[in-house]
Design a protein around this motif. Structure first.
Motif, PDB file in Angstrom:
ATOM      1  N   ASN A 130     -50.642-123.376 -67.696  1.00  0.00           N
ATOM      2  CA  ASN A 130     -50.492-123.920 -66.336  1.00  0.00           C
ATOM      3  C   ASN A 130     -51.589-124.906 -65.974  1.00  0.00           C
ATOM      4  OD1 ASN A 130     -48.164-122.415 -65.873  1.00  0.00           O
ATOM      5  ND2 ASN A 130     -49.311-120.651 -65.086  1.00  0.00           N
ATOM      6  N   LYS A 131     -52.382-125.346 -66.978  1.00  0.00           N
ATOM      7  CA  LYS A 131     -53.413-126.371 -66.804  1.00  0.00           C
ATOM      8  C   LYS A 131     -54.514-125.935 -65.850  1.00  0.00           C
ATOM      9  CE  LYS A 131     -50.775-128.990 -69.368  1.00  0.00           C
ATOM     10  NZ  LYS A 131     -51.081-129.135 -70.817  1.00  0.00           N
ATOM     11  N   ALA A 132     -54.903-124.683 -65.892  1.00  0.00           N
ATOM     12  CA  ALA A 132     -56.022-124.225 -65.073  1.00  0.00           C
ATOM     13  C   ALA A 132     -57.309-124.903 -65.530  1.00  0.00           C
ATOM     14  CB  ALA A 132     -56.165-122.701 -65.202  1.00  0.00           C
ATOM     15  N   THR A 133     -58.274-125.014 -64.627  1.00  0.00           N
ATOM     16  CA  THR A 133     -59.543-125.654 -64.975  1.00  0.00           C
ATOM     17  C   THR A 133     -60.375-124.719 -65.852  1.00  0.00           C
ATOM     18  OG1 THR A 133     -60.730-124.772 -63.068  1.00  0.00           O
ATOM     19  CG2 THR A 133     -59.542-126.859 -62.766  1.00  0.00           C
ATOM     20  N   LYS A 134     -61.352-125.310 -66.520  1.00  0.00           N
ATOM     21  CA  LYS A 134     -62.254-124.511 -67.363  1.00  0.00           C
ATOM     22  C   LYS A 134     -62.966-123.466 -66.520  1.00  0.00           C
ATOM     23  CE  LYS A 134     -66.060-124.939 -70.666  1.00  0.00           C
ATOM     24  NZ  LYS A 134     -66.998-125.882 -71.349  1.00  0.00           N
ATOM     25  N   ALA A 135     -63.381-123.843 -65.301  1.00  0.00           N
ATOM     26  CA  ALA A 135     -64.079-122.907 -64.423  1.00  0.00           C
ATOM     27  C   ALA A 135     -63.183-121.734 -64.040  1.00  0.00           C
ATOM     28  CB  ALA A 135     -64.571-123.629 -63.171  1.00  0.00           C
ATOM     29  N   GLN A 136     -61.917-121.999 -63.762  1.00  0.00           N
ATOM     30  CA  GLN A 136     -60.975-120.931 -63.404  1.00  0.00           C
ATOM     31  C   GLN A 136     -60.772-119.966 -64.572  1.00  0.00           C
ATOM     32  OE1 GLN A 136     -57.746-123.574 -62.260  1.00  0.00           O
ATOM     33  NE2 GLN A 136     -57.970-123.012 -60.082  1.00  0.00           N
ATOM     34  N   ILE A 137     -60.662-120.521 -65.777  1.00  0.00           N
ATOM     35  CA  ILE A 137     -60.474-119.681 -66.964  1.00  0.00           C
ATOM     36  C   ILE A 137     -61.708-118.827 -67.215  1.00  0.00           C
ATOM     37  CG2 ILE A 137     -60.169-119.723 -69.468  1.00  0.00           C
ATOM     38  CD1 ILE A 137     -58.447-122.254 -69.053  1.00  0.00           C
ATOM     39  N   GLU A 138     -62.898-119.433 -67.092  1.00  0.00           N
ATOM     40  CA  GLU A 138     -64.133-118.686 -67.323  1.00  0.00           C
ATOM     41  C   GLU A 138     -64.310-117.578 -66.298  1.00  0.00           C
ATOM     42  OE1 GLU A 138     -66.481-118.636 -69.761  1.00  0.00           O
ATOM     43  OE2 GLU A 138     -64.979-119.834 -70.810  1.00  0.00           O
ATOM     44  N   ALA A 139     -63.955-117.856 -65.033  1.00  0.00           N
ATOM     45  CA  ALA A 139     -64.069-116.835 -63.986  1.00  0.00           C
ATOM     46  C   ALA A 139     -63.150-115.658 -64.275  1.00  0.00           C
ATOM     47  CB  ALA A 139     -63.762-117.450 -62.619  1.00  0.00           C
ATOM     48  N   LYS A 140     -61.932-115.950 -64.712  1.00  0.00           N
ATOM     49  CA  LYS A 140     -60.984-114.889 -65.038  1.00  0.00           C
ATOM     50  C   LYS A 140     -61.473-114.073 -66.235  1.00  0.00           C
ATOM     51  CE  LYS A 140     -57.425-114.027 -63.583  1.00  0.00           C
ATOM     52  NZ  LYS A 140     -56.991-112.980 -62.629  1.00  0.00           N
ATOM     53  N   ARG A 166     -54.143-107.027 -74.634  1.00  0.00           N
ATOM     54  CA  ARG A 166     -52.847-107.715 -74.723  1.00  0.00           C
ATOM     55  C   ARG A 166     -52.400-108.212 -73.339  1.00  0.00           C
ATOM     56  NH1 ARG A 166     -51.689-103.170 -78.450  1.00  0.00           N
ATOM     57  NH2 ARG A 166     -51.700-103.995 -80.589  1.00  0.00           N
ATOM     58  N   LYS A 167     -52.595-107.380 -72.321  1.00  0.00           N
ATOM     59  CA  LYS A 167     -52.272-107.801 -70.953  1.00  0.00           C
ATOM     60  C   LYS A 167     -53.112-109.016 -70.565  1.00  0.00           C
ATOM     61  CE  LYS A 167     -51.324-107.808 -66.490  1.00  0.00           C
ATOM     62  NZ  LYS A 167     -50.066-108.393 -65.983  1.00  0.00           N
ATOM     63  N   ARG A 171     -53.292-116.939 -71.559  1.00  0.00           N
ATOM     64  CA  ARG A 171     -52.370-117.941 -72.098  1.00  0.00           C
ATOM     65  C   ARG A 171     -51.620-118.647 -70.951  1.00  0.00           C
ATOM     66  NH1 ARG A 171     -50.566-117.938 -77.382  1.00  0.00           N
ATOM     67  NH2 ARG A 171     -48.375-118.111 -76.714  1.00  0.00           N
ATOM     68  N   GLU A 172     -51.281-117.901 -69.914  1.00  0.00           N
ATOM     69  CA  GLU A 172     -50.609-118.515 -68.766  1.00  0.00           C
ATOM     70  C   GLU A 172     -51.527-119.509 -68.058  1.00  0.00           C
ATOM     71  OE1 GLU A 172     -49.343-115.252 -66.365  1.00  0.00           O
ATOM     72  OE2 GLU A 172     -47.437-114.975 -67.463  1.00  0.00           O
ATOM     73  N   LEU A 173     -52.805-119.163 -67.938  1.00  0.00           N
ATOM     74  CA  LEU A 173     -53.755-120.079 -67.308  1.00  0.00           C
ATOM     75  C   LEU A 173     -53.838-121.392 -68.076  1.00  0.00           C
ATOM     76  CD1 LEU A 173     -56.696-117.688 -66.325  1.00  0.00           C
ATOM     77  CD2 LEU A 173     -55.216-118.961 -64.755  1.00  0.00           C
ATOM     78  N   VAL A 174     -53.937-121.290 -69.399  1.00  0.00           N
ATOM     79  CA  VAL A 174     -54.015-122.511 -70.218  1.00  0.00           C
ATOM     80  C   VAL A 174     -52.733-123.318 -70.098  1.00  0.00           C
ATOM     81  CG1 VAL A 174     -54.202-123.387 -72.576  1.00  0.00           C
ATOM     82  CG2 VAL A 174     -55.671-121.507 -71.825  1.00  0.00           C
ATOM     83  N   LEU A 189     -57.758-117.920 -76.347  1.00  0.00           N
ATOM     84  CA  LEU A 189     -57.844-119.212 -75.664  1.00  0.00           C
ATOM     85  C   LEU A 189     -57.705-120.370 -76.653  1.00  0.00           C
ATOM     86  CD1 LEU A 189     -60.706-118.405 -73.131  1.00  0.00           C
ATOM     87  CD2 LEU A 189     -58.316-118.915 -72.562  1.00  0.00           C
ATOM     88  N   GLN A 190     -58.284-120.206 -77.838  1.00  0.00           N
ATOM     89  CA  GLN A 190     -58.204-121.269 -78.843  1.00  0.00           C
ATOM     90  C   GLN A 190     -56.788-121.447 -79.383  1.00  0.00           C
ATOM     91  OE1 GLN A 190     -61.130-120.644 -81.927  1.00  0.00           O
ATOM     92  NE2 GLN A 190     -62.797-120.374 -80.451  1.00  0.00           N
ATOM     93  N   THR A 191     -55.976-120.418 -79.303  1.00  0.00           N
ATOM     94  CA  THR A 191     -54.606-120.483 -79.838  1.00  0.00           C
ATOM     95  C   THR A 191     -53.564-120.448 -78.717  1.00  0.00           C
ATOM     96  OG1 THR A 191     -54.584-118.065 -80.091  1.00  0.00           O
ATOM     97  CG2 THR A 191     -55.279-119.369 -82.008  1.00  0.00           C
ATOM     98  N   ALA A 192     -53.991-120.702 -77.487  1.00  0.00           N
ATOM     99  CA  ALA A 192     -53.099-120.537 -76.335  1.00  0.00           C
ATOM    100  C   ALA A 192     -51.910-121.489 -76.349  1.00  0.00           C
ATOM    101  CB  ALA A 192     -53.882-120.707 -75.037  1.00  0.00           C
ATOM    102  N   ASP A 193     -52.022-122.610 -77.035  1.00  0.00           N
ATOM    103  CA  ASP A 193     -50.919-123.570 -77.093  1.00  0.00           C
ATOM    104  C   ASP A 193     -49.911-123.242 -78.201  1.00  0.00           C
ATOM    105  OD1 ASP A 193     -51.793-125.134 -74.940  1.00  0.00           O
ATOM    106  OD2 ASP A 193     -53.185-126.238 -76.218  1.00  0.00           O
ATOM    107  N   PHE A 194     -50.224-122.238 -79.033  1.00  0.00           N
ATOM    108  CA  PHE A 194     -49.307-121.850 -80.098  1.00  0.00           C
ATOM    109  C   PHE A 194     -48.320-120.815 -79.563  1.00  0.00           C
ATOM    110  CE2 PHE A 194     -53.064-122.410 -83.284  1.00  0.00           C
ATOM    111  CZ  PHE A 194     -53.055-123.774 -83.046  1.00  0.00           C
ATOM    112  N   PRO A 195     -47.101-120.758 -80.087  1.00  0.00           N
ATOM    113  CA  PRO A 195     -46.163-119.699 -79.673  1.00  0.00           C
ATOM    114  C   PRO A 195     -46.657-118.343 -80.168  1.00  0.00           C
ATOM    115  CG  PRO A 195     -45.275-120.930 -81.531  1.00  0.00           C
ATOM    116  CD  PRO A 195     -46.506-121.676 -81.099  1.00  0.00           C
ATOM    117  N   THR A 196     -46.203-117.284 -79.511  1.00  0.00           N
ATOM    118  CA  THR A 196     -46.617-115.950 -79.941  1.00  0.00           C
ATOM    119  C   THR A 196     -46.090-115.611 -81.335  1.00  0.00           C
ATOM    120  OG1 THR A 196     -44.722-115.014 -78.759  1.00  0.00           O
ATOM    121  CG2 THR A 196     -46.849-115.013 -77.612  1.00  0.00           C
ATOM    122  N   SER A 197     -45.092-116.349 -81.800  1.00  0.00           N
ATOM    123  CA  SER A 197     -44.564-116.143 -83.149  1.00  0.00           C
ATOM    124  C   SER A 197     -45.434-116.796 -84.216  1.00  0.00           C
ATOM    125  CB  SER A 197     -43.136-116.688 -83.250  1.00  0.00           C
ATOM    126  OG  SER A 197     -43.114-118.073 -82.927  1.00  0.00           O
TER     127      SER A 197
END
Length: 444
Positions: free
Chosen positions: A194-204, A182-183, A189-192, A117-125
């Motif tokens: 796609n601008k998901a809320t903090k609550a949505q990310i925590e629930a997932k 990995r899955k 990373r998709e949630l971040v 989550l902390q690196t979700a804005d970085f490319p996988t490379s």
């Protein structure tokens, strides 16, 4: 400019080989016997007799079997040595490695999710992201990581949570869990993104952790919330203490001040001046728990601290590169064991710092120092309790020469009371943060 190997060079290489009078003998020897057997020096056995001037009685060795839990076994062994001596427990007594293994897997999954989550804005490379995804979790760890688990969950005797197939042979579970992590990284990373809320990310993330818990429970069994501590001591006296929680058991029967035990390293590279504190980015297991912290010292200080603790009757957790110059079957760790350089007539010499900087060596295994042989106050060889069962070495114990310790030992755990005052002051400083792939961040 690219330059390929020429025909003239190949002819010269062949001519140089043919000029050597011994090349046919050596070819026959190495092809039939292998490199290590052909370069082995029998005198190493003579120089590593298992007799020591300081020799702690620690009972029978444990067996991690086909798992990478050496760091965990070594730490729990240091705890059981103390417990065995105080309660006069049988030599076979062990603390449950499966109990701490279960919690380590769950905590490492959460640690991985947080780093993703902390690196979700970085490319996988990105190097950090690719480093995370290369091995989402593994069996290995470091001292501060096992202490973080114990501080949060406590410990239990092995009788309260015995081994299972998957704790003793962990590759299937690790493969499955890393696939899941990995899955899950894809989804987080998709949630971040796609601008998901903090609550949505925590629930997932909570749903993902519940799934990991279920996977671990099926594989290792569910850890006991309470248990009975029942045993007969070596005098055959019966003891029973009912309805203990794992933390109550630790506090009542062990009572260690875990924060007093610190990691002391010998990392003689230019980027790590001695007598300073270090930590490693993205290294750990318990989020919000104990931070990995290393005090870097020169080798002379390193060994003096280990000797002090052994002289006080306490065994010493240590980390090393066990695959270097060692014979697993005979239980010998000696820089003079193999002479591959003489066999092939090539210069293979590297300093300890060069081996670390150039990827030739790093900490790969943790064991316990339980003795040392002193001559005029100086160590000549060390007694090592391994966790590979009693069929190797001398009933599971190895002998390590002092020169081998100089070259391939990287970490010991010392009660801070044994530190000189000037090093106690160093413990207070803010640690320098090393990169995740720094060799001092390797997992035993």
């Amino acid at each position: 400019m690219t330059k390929s190997i020429s025909t003239a060079q190949l002819k010269n290489f062949k001519n140089l080989l043919e000029k050597r009078n011994d090349h046919r003998v050596l070819e026959r020897t190495v092809t039939q016997n292998g490199i290590l057997a052909s370069s082995c020096d029998y005198r190493a056995k003579v120089n590593t007799t298992p007799v020591f001037s300081i020799d702690l009685d620690t009972g029978k060795v444990a067996d991690q079997k086909r798992s990478g839990r050496c760091w965990m076994f070594a730490a729990l062994n240091t705890l059981r040595h103390d417990l065995r001596n105080r309660l006069n427990l049988p030599d076979e007594f062990e603390l449950s490695q499966n109990f701490t293994f279960f919690w380590d897997k769950l905590e490492k999954a959460n640690y991985f999710y947080e780093n993703i989550l902390q690196t979700a804005d970085f490319p996988t490379s990105d190097r950090k992201v690719s480093w995370l995804l290369a091995t989402p979790q593994q069996d290995g760890g470091q001292w501060d990581m096992i202490m973080g688990l114990i501080e949060k969950y406590g410990v239990v005797p092995k009788s309260a949570m015995p081994e299972t197939h998957n704790s003793s042979a962990s590759s299937e579970f690790n493969s499955l869990l890393n696939l899941k992590l990995r899955k899950d990284a894809v989804l987080l990373r998709e949630l971040v993104q796609n601008k998901a809320t903090k609550a949505q990310i925590e629930a997932k993330k909570e749903k993902m952790l519940a799934e990991v818990y279920r996977m671990a429970a099926y594989s290792f069994g569910e850890p006991p919330a309470t248990f009975d501590f029942e045993y007969r001591d070596q005098a055959n006296n019966y003891h029973l203490d009912r309805n203990l929680t794992p933390k109550e058991f630790f506090d009542k029967y062990l009572g260690w001040e875990t924060k007093d035990y610190i990691s002391v390293i010998n990392g003689p590279t230019d980027d790590k001046p001695f007598n300073h504190m270090y930590t490693v980015d993205m290294l750990g297991n318990v989020v919000g728990g104990r931070e990995v912290r290393h005090l870097n010292v020169d080798m002379d200080t390193f060994k003096k601290l280990a000797i002090k603790q052994l002289e006080a009757g306490e065994s010493v957790w240590f980390g090393c590169d066990v695959g270097q110059a060692s014979d697993r079957k005979q239980g010998i760790m000696d820089t003079e064991l193999y002479h591959r350089d003489q066999l092939f007539d090539v210069d293979l010499s590297m300093s300890k710092a060069e081996r670390l900087d150039y990827g030739e060596s790093l900490m790969t295994h943790a064991m316990v120092l339980t003795g040392v042989d002193l001559l005029d106050g100086q160590p000549t060889k060390w007694k090592v309790e391994n966790s590979w069962g009693d069929k190797v070495g001398t009933k599971g114990f190895f002998v390590m020469t002092d020169d081998w310790m100089n070259e391939y030992c990287y970490q010991i755990v010392i009660n801070k009371n044994f530190l000189p005052d000037e090093l106690k002051e160093v413990l207070k400083e803010e640690p320098k943060v090393l990169a995740p792939w720094d060799p001092m961040g390797s997992l035993a």
